[in-house]
Design a protein around this motif. Structure first.
Motif, PDB file in Angstrom:
ATOM      1  N   LYS A 143       0.851  -0.993  -0.013  1.00 46.72           N
ATOM      2  CA  LYS A 143       0.071   0.069   0.019  1.00 46.72           C
ATOM      3  C   LYS A 143       0.924   1.293  -0.039  1.00 46.72           C
ATOM      4  N   VAL A 144       0.242   2.426  -0.372  1.00 41.37           N
ATOM      5  CA  VAL A 144       1.001   3.627  -0.290  1.00 41.37           C
ATOM      6  C   VAL A 144      -0.198   4.645   0.233  1.00 41.37           C
ATOM      7  N   ALA A 145       0.396   5.184   1.379  1.00 39.21           N
ATOM      8  CA  ALA A 145      -0.248   6.374   1.984  1.00 39.21           C
ATOM      9  C   ALA A 145       0.256   7.797   1.652  1.00 39.21           C
ATOM     10  N   SER A 146      -0.554   8.664   1.239  1.00 36.58           N
ATOM     11  CA  SER A 146      -0.314   9.949   0.944  1.00 36.58           C
ATOM     12  C   SER A 146      -1.530  11.008   1.378  1.00 36.58           C
ATOM     13  N   SER A 147      -1.104  12.530   1.242  1.00 40.25           N
ATOM     14  CA  SER A 147      -2.097  13.281   1.487  1.00 40.25           C
ATOM     15  C   SER A 147      -2.329  13.921   0.166  1.00 40.25           C
ATOM     16  N   ILE A 148      -3.840  14.169  -0.123  1.00 42.62           N
ATOM     17  CA  ILE A 148      -4.243  14.613  -1.374  1.00 42.62           C
ATOM     18  C   ILE A 148      -5.130  15.851  -1.187  1.00 42.62           C
ATOM     19  N   ALA A 149      -4.909  16.989  -1.970  1.00 41.32           N
ATOM     20  CA  ALA A 149      -5.571  18.108  -1.783  1.00 41.32           C
ATOM     21  C   ALA A 149      -7.016  17.903  -2.627  1.00 41.32           C
ATOM     22  N   ASP A 150      -7.962  18.123  -1.992  1.00 43.53           N
ATOM     23  CA  ASP A 150      -9.329  18.333  -2.918  1.00 43.53           C
ATOM     24  C   ASP A 150      -9.292  19.494  -3.695  1.00 43.53           C
ATOM     25  N   SER A 151      -9.689  19.307  -5.073  1.00 41.60           N
ATOM     26  CA  SER A 151      -9.542  20.161  -6.171  1.00 41.60           C
ATOM     27  C   SER A 151     -10.576  21.473  -5.852  1.00 41.60           C
ATOM     28  N   ARG A 155      -8.440  21.550   0.760  1.00 40.79           N
ATOM     29  CA  ARG A 155      -8.104  20.882   1.727  1.00 40.79           C
ATOM     30  C   ARG A 155      -7.233  19.485   1.679  1.00 40.79           C
ATOM     31  N   LEU A 156      -6.668  19.228   2.541  1.00 40.97           N
ATOM     32  CA  LEU A 156      -5.672  17.774   2.590  1.00 40.97           C
ATOM     33  C   LEU A 156      -6.177  16.776   3.523  1.00 40.97           C
ATOM     34  N   ASP A 157      -6.242  15.528   2.641  1.00 44.35           N
ATOM     35  CA  ASP A 157      -6.851  14.236   3.719  1.00 44.35           C
ATOM     36  C   ASP A 157      -5.824  13.103   3.067  1.00 44.35           C
ATOM     37  N   ILE A 158      -5.718  12.282   4.309  1.00 45.18           N
ATOM     38  CA  ILE A 158      -4.920  11.177   3.823  1.00 45.18           C
ATOM     39  C   ILE A 158      -5.778   9.908   3.239  1.00 45.18           C
ATOM     40  N   TRP A 159      -5.022   9.509   2.295  1.00 46.10           N
ATOM     41  CA  TRP A 159      -5.608   8.615   1.416  1.00 46.10           C
ATOM     42  C   TRP A 159      -4.595   7.367   1.485  1.00 46.10           C
ATOM     43  N   VAL A 160      -5.280   6.100   1.254  1.00 44.59           N
ATOM     44  CA  VAL A 160      -4.228   4.592   1.196  1.00 44.59           C
ATOM     45  C   VAL A 160      -4.669   4.033  -0.202  1.00 44.59           C
ATOM     46  N   ASP A 161      -3.859   3.757  -1.039  1.00 40.83           N
ATOM     47  CA  ASP A 161      -3.761   3.199  -2.369  1.00 40.83           C
ATOM     48  C   ASP A 161      -3.234   1.849  -2.111  1.00 40.83           C
ATOM     49  N   ARG A 165      -4.551  -4.058  -5.567  1.00 40.88           N
ATOM     50  CA  ARG A 165      -5.848  -4.297  -5.905  1.00 40.88           C
ATOM     51  C   ARG A 165      -6.383  -3.075  -6.794  1.00 40.88           C
ATOM     52  N   GLY A 166      -5.466  -1.825  -6.596  1.00 38.56           N
ATOM     53  CA  GLY A 166      -5.937  -0.580  -7.373  1.00 38.56           C
ATOM     54  C   GLY A 166      -6.917   0.068  -6.789  1.00 38.56           C
ATOM     55  N   ALA A 167      -7.247  -0.316  -5.739  1.00 39.05           N
ATOM     56  CA  ALA A 167      -8.387   0.682  -4.953  1.00 39.05           C
ATOM     57  C   ALA A 167      -7.676   1.507  -4.212  1.00 39.05           C
ATOM     58  N   SER A 168      -8.364   2.856  -4.080  1.00 37.97           N
ATOM     59  CA  SER A 168      -8.042   4.140  -3.421  1.00 37.97           C
ATOM     60  C   SER A 168      -9.026   4.323  -2.094  1.00 37.97           C
ATOM     61  N   THR A 169      -8.538   4.431  -1.137  1.00 32.67           N
ATOM     62  CA  THR A 169      -9.592   4.456   0.128  1.00 32.67           C
ATOM     63  C   THR A 169      -8.970   5.705   0.738  1.00 32.67           C
ATOM     64  N   ARG A 170     -10.332   6.602   1.210  1.00 27.31           N
ATOM     65  CA  ARG A 170      -9.927   7.737   2.037  1.00 27.31           C
ATOM     66  C   ARG A 170      -9.845   7.243   3.354  1.00 27.31           C
ATOM     67  N   LEU A 171      -8.749   7.992   4.251  1.00 26.73           N
ATOM     68  CA  LEU A 171      -8.609   7.427   5.748  1.00 26.73           C
ATOM     69  C   LEU A 171      -9.154   8.515   6.431  1.00 26.73           C
ATOM     70  N   THR A 172      -9.123   9.807   6.268  1.00 26.93           N
ATOM     71  CA  THR A 172      -9.318  10.891   7.164  1.00 26.93           C
ATOM     72  C   THR A 172     -10.551  11.719   6.567  1.00 26.93           C
ATOM     73  N   ASP A 206      -5.784   3.867  12.823  1.00 28.51           N
ATOM     74  CA  ASP A 206      -5.752   2.372  12.353  1.00 28.51           C
ATOM     75  C   ASP A 206      -5.732   2.615  10.682  1.00 28.51           C
ATOM     76  N   SER A 207      -4.787   2.056   9.927  1.00 29.33           N
ATOM     77  CA  SER A 207      -4.606   1.983   8.608  1.00 29.33           C
ATOM     78  C   SER A 207      -5.868   1.344   7.925  1.00 29.33           C
ATOM     79  N   SER A 208      -6.488   0.391   8.565  1.00 26.16           N
ATOM     80  CA  SER A 208      -7.713  -0.203   7.819  1.00 26.16           C
ATOM     81  C   SER A 208      -8.827   0.949   7.542  1.00 26.16           C
ATOM     82  N   GLY A 209      -8.852   2.149   8.610  1.00 30.50           N
ATOM     83  CA  GLY A 209      -9.891   2.957   8.413  1.00 30.50           C
ATOM     84  C   GLY A 209     -11.029   2.882   9.448  1.00 30.50           C
TER      85      GLY A 209
END
Length: 400
Positions: A143-151, A155-161, A165-172, A206-209
Motif C-alpha cells: 500500500k501507499v499512504a499520501s495526502s491529497i488536496a481536494d480540487s 484541503r488535505l486528507d490522507i488516502w491509502v492506495d 487491487r488498485g483501490a483508493s480509500t480515504r482514511l481521514t 488504524d490504517s484499515s480505516g
C-alpha cells in the motif's frame, strides 16, 4: 504609505487555505497588531485607497483608510477564477500607477505516482491523477499512504492506495487538513499531522480505516512526522516554533513524552532513524544552504556531513549502507556510508539520475522494500499554460 505600517496574513499553519486566517496590519515599531478581516491569501495595498485580496476564487477590492487603518464595509469583485498556490499565494500584483496583473486557473499542480527503476527509467504508473503530497510505501510493499488536496477546497486528507487491487480509500474525513502520513512498523497504524485544533498536532489512526483517530501529541506549534522507528517505540517529527524555526523532536510511545533532539536557530527537518536505530539522518540550513547530516542517537557529540553542494529529502537504504537525497537541481544522489561504533564514514556523493519530482515541500519519493524501484510523485504535463491578464486603471471600474 507612511512607511511605518505593513499588512500580512496570519494563519495557524501554512496549510490553512480557508478563511480561518486573518489579514492583519502591524507596525515596524511593534506597537500594533490589529486584525482587519478574515483572509486566506496575500494582500496588496493600492495607493488609490483599496486593499486587494483573494476571496472565494475571485480578487476583491475593499476601501481602506490608510490614516485610521480601518476598512469600509463593502467589497467589490475585480477579477474571477484567480489562481492560488498550494500555500495560499494568490497570483496577482498591483502597481502604484493603477495596473493590475493576475493569472486565472486552479493554481494547484496535479501529479501521478510513478515507478522508476534504479536508472530512472519509468516502469509503471498507478492511481488516478490528483494533487498528491508526500507518498510513503507500507513496509510490506502492498500500500501507499499520501495526502491529497481536494480540487475544490484545497484541503488535505490522507488516502491509502492498494497496489495490488488498485483501490483508493480515504482514511481521514475531518474538515481540517491532514497531511504527511507515516506507517507504523507493522503497517497497522498511520501517524499524521492535523490542524483541526491547532497549527498541526500528531494524530494516529488504524490504517484499515476502522475506529476514530486519536490525538498522539498536541502543542501550540506545527508538527510534521517524518519517521517511525523499526522497534515501534518512537516517532520522529519536526516542530516549528516562533523562536527556533523547525527543530527535530522524538515522541516516545512508551512514556508518552516528546524530547527535542536538535534545536538551533536554524531549520532542522526530515529526521529519519537508521535501520539499526543508532543514527539520526536529517537536513539543516545552518551552513547557509541546506545540507544532509548524520548524528548519533546515543547522545555522543559529533555530526557528519553527508552531502555537498546542497541537499534535501534524505532517506536511508534498507540495509543502512547508503543514503539518498535530492540535489538543488533535482538529481537523485547516493552516498555509500559505513557506520562505525563511534564514528561515521561517508563516501563521495554521486548522481544516480535526474528525477522529475513534484517541487513542493516534503519527501516526494520512496523506495520499494528491495530498493530496486522508486515511487516518485511526478507532476502531470500541463496541456495549456494559463495566460496573465493585465488591467490598466483597474480602479476606474469601481467608480461606475
Amino acid at each position: 504609505p507612511d512607511g511605518r505600517h505593513f499588512l500580512y496574513l496570519g494563519q495557524r499553519s501554512a496549510l490553512n487555505l480557508d478563511n480561518t486566517g486573518s489579514i492583519i496590519v502591524g507596525s515596524v515599531d511593534g506597537d500594533m497588531n490589529r486584525r482587519l478581516l478574515n483572509g486566506s491569501s496575500n494582500v496588496g495595498y493600492a495607493r488609490s485607497g483599496y486593499l486587494v485580496y483573494w476571496r472565494d476564487h475571485s480578487l476583491v477590492a475593499q476601501k481602506f483608510d490608510a490614516k485610521t487603518l480601518t476598512l469600509e464595509r463593502n467589497l467589490a469583485p475585480i477579477a474571477e477564477t484567480v489562481a492560488r498556490s498550494q500555500r495560499g499565494d494568490a497570483y496577482f500584483s498591483i502597481s502604484d500607477e493603477g495596473t493590475l496583473v493576475y493569472q486565472t486557473g486552479a493554481g494547484q499542480a496535479n501529479s501521478q505516482l510513478r515507478w522508476v527503476d534504479a536508472t530512472g527509467k519509468e516502469s509503471g504508473v498507478f492511481a488516478k491523477v490528483a494533487d498528491y503530497r508526500s507518498p510513503v510505501i507500507s513496509h510490506d510493499g502492498r500500500k501507499v499512504a499520501s495526502s491529497i488536496a481536494d480540487s475544490g477546497s484545497g484541503r488535505l486528507d490522507i488516502w491509502v492506495d492498494d497496489l495490488q487491487r488498485g483501490a483508493s480509500t480515504r482514511l481521514t474525513f475531518d474538515a481540517a487538513n491532514e497531511f504527511t502520513p507515516q506507517w507504523s512498523p507493522d503497517d497497522s497504524k498511520v501517524v499524521y499531522s492535523s490542524d483541526a485544533k491547532g497549527a498541526g498536532d500528531l494524530m494516529i489512526k488504524d490504517s484499515s480505516g476502522t475506529g476514530a483517530e486519536e490525538v498522539l501529541y498536541a502543542s501550540p506549534y506545527l508538527k510534521i512526522p517524518s519517521d517511525w522507528s523499526r522497534d515501534g517505540k518512537a516517532i520522529l517529527f519536526s516542530e516549528q516554533s516562533p523562536k527556533m524555526s523547525f527543530d527535530v523532536w522524538m515522541y516516545s510511545l512508551e512514556n508518552h513524552k516528546a524530547t527535542v533532539l536538535l534545536q538551533t536557530p536554524f531549520q532542522e527537518t526530515n529526521g529519519r532513524f537508521s535501520p539499526d536505530g543508532r543514527w539520526l539522518l536529517y537536513q539543516t540550513d545552518e551552513s547557509g544552504r541546506t545540507e544532509v547530516y548524520v548524528m548519533a542517537l546515543s547522545g555522543k557529540r559529533g555530526k557528519w556531513q553527508i552531502s555537498t553542494g546542497g541537499a534535501s529529502r534524505p532517506r536511508w537504504s534498507a540495509d543502512g549502507k547508503r543514503i539518498y537525497y535530492v540535489s538543488p537541481d533535482f538529481k537523485l544522489m547516493a552516498v555509500d556510508v559505513a557506520p562505525g561504533r563511534d564514528d561515521f564514514v561517508a563516501g563521495t556523493p554521486r548522481v544516480l539520475f535526474p528525477v522529475n519530482m513534484k517541487r513542493i515541500n516534503g519527501t516526494q519519493y520512496d523506495f520499494s522494500a528491495d530498493g530496486k524501484r522508486i515511487l516518485v510523485n511526478t507532476p502531470t504535463e500541463q496541456t495549456e499554460i494559463a495566460p496573465l491578464t493585465l488591467v490598466q486603471n483597474w480602479t476606474s471600474a469601481l467608480k461606475k
